[in-house]
Design a protein around this motif. Structure first.
Motif, PDB file in Angstrom:
ATOM      1  N   SER A  69      73.459  17.938   6.989  1.00 19.22           N
ATOM      2  CA  SER A  69      73.877  16.947   7.991  1.00 19.22           C
ATOM      3  C   SER A  69      72.778  16.722   9.022  1.00 19.22           C
ATOM      4  O   SER A  69      72.478  15.581   9.375  1.00 19.22           O
ATOM      5  CB  SER A  69      75.155  17.412   8.693  1.00 19.22           C
TER       6      SER A  69
ATOM      7  N   TRP B  88      75.447  22.315   7.197  1.00 16.08           N
ATOM      8  CA  TRP B  88      75.036  21.879   8.529  1.00 16.08           C
ATOM      9  C   TRP B  88      73.581  21.430   8.525  1.00 16.08           C
ATOM     10  O   TRP B  88      73.222  20.498   9.251  1.00 16.08           O
ATOM     11  CB  TRP B  88      75.285  22.964   9.575  1.00 16.08           C
ATOM     12  N   GLN B  89      72.740  22.065   7.693  1.00 20.43           N
ATOM     13  CA  GLN B  89      71.338  21.639   7.610  1.00 20.43           C
ATOM     14  C   GLN B  89      71.221  20.308   6.876  1.00 20.43           C
ATOM     15  O   GLN B  89      70.372  19.480   7.220  1.00 20.43           O
ATOM     16  CB  GLN B  89      70.494  22.708   6.923  1.00 20.43           C
TER      17      GLN B  89
END
Length: 185
Positions: A87, A84-85
């Motif tokens: 992205s 997620w980081q």
């Protein structure tokens, strides 16, 4: 944990990053101060001159940086960075590029459509390119302001994430872009 040179940005990318970062970080307060009421006219005039002409200088620098970035992709993030980081980093970087393009172009349109000079271009004999149009100048002014606020917010996030990686996590993400010149092996 230190990164290997293959995990770092190349020297041209570092130089583009820091040249543009310094210019933008100088232009933000200039832009915010120059539009305030009650500012001494000589200071206001100096800030307008700086802001407009630096914007003109930034347009080709930002375009060159974007071309360089498209031809030389960013090095991969360390495997310890969650998906997620990764992205979020990718989206925020592309949004920064978008805003860095929108800001000087909307500023240029605002100034030229408003019938104002851009001294650097005028000295170079570059014509206004746009006819005077209050409607276009007002639309560009609104876009410039909104994009400026978005840029400030995104830069705060970007700088906060960089500081978190550099000072707290110490995971090598900060050293990918700092120092501006690649250390010799």
């Amino acid at each position: 944990m230190m990164t290997r040179h293959s995990d770092s940005y190349r020297t041209p990318a570092r130089l583009f990053h820091w040249l543009i970062a310094v210019a933008v970080l100088l232009m933000i307060p200039a832009g915010l101060i120059m539009t305030q009421k009650g500012i001494a006219r000589p200071l206001q005039d100096a800030l307008f001159l700086f802001h407009k002409n630096m914007g003109v200088i930034l347009i080709p620098l930002i375009l060159l940086r974007l071309i360089y970035r498209l031809r030389h992709p960013a090095p991969p993030l360390p495997s310890s960075i969650p998906a997620w980081q990764r992205s979020a980093a990718s989206v925020s970087h592309w949004l920064l590029y978008l805003l860095l393009i929108v800001m000087p172009i909307s500023g240029f349109i605002r100034v030229r459509a408003g019938g104002f000079p851009i001294e650097l271009l005028d000295r170079l004999g570059v014509g206004p390119w746009l006819a005077k149009s209050d409607a276009l100048a007002d639309a560009a002014k609104g876009l410039h302001y909104a994009a400026g606020m978005a840029l400030i917010a995104l830069l705060a996030l970007h700088i906060g994430a960089a500081l978190q990686h550099g000072l707290i996590r110490r995971d090598g993400v900060w050293t990918r872009i700092w120092p501006p010149l690649r250390p010799r092996s």
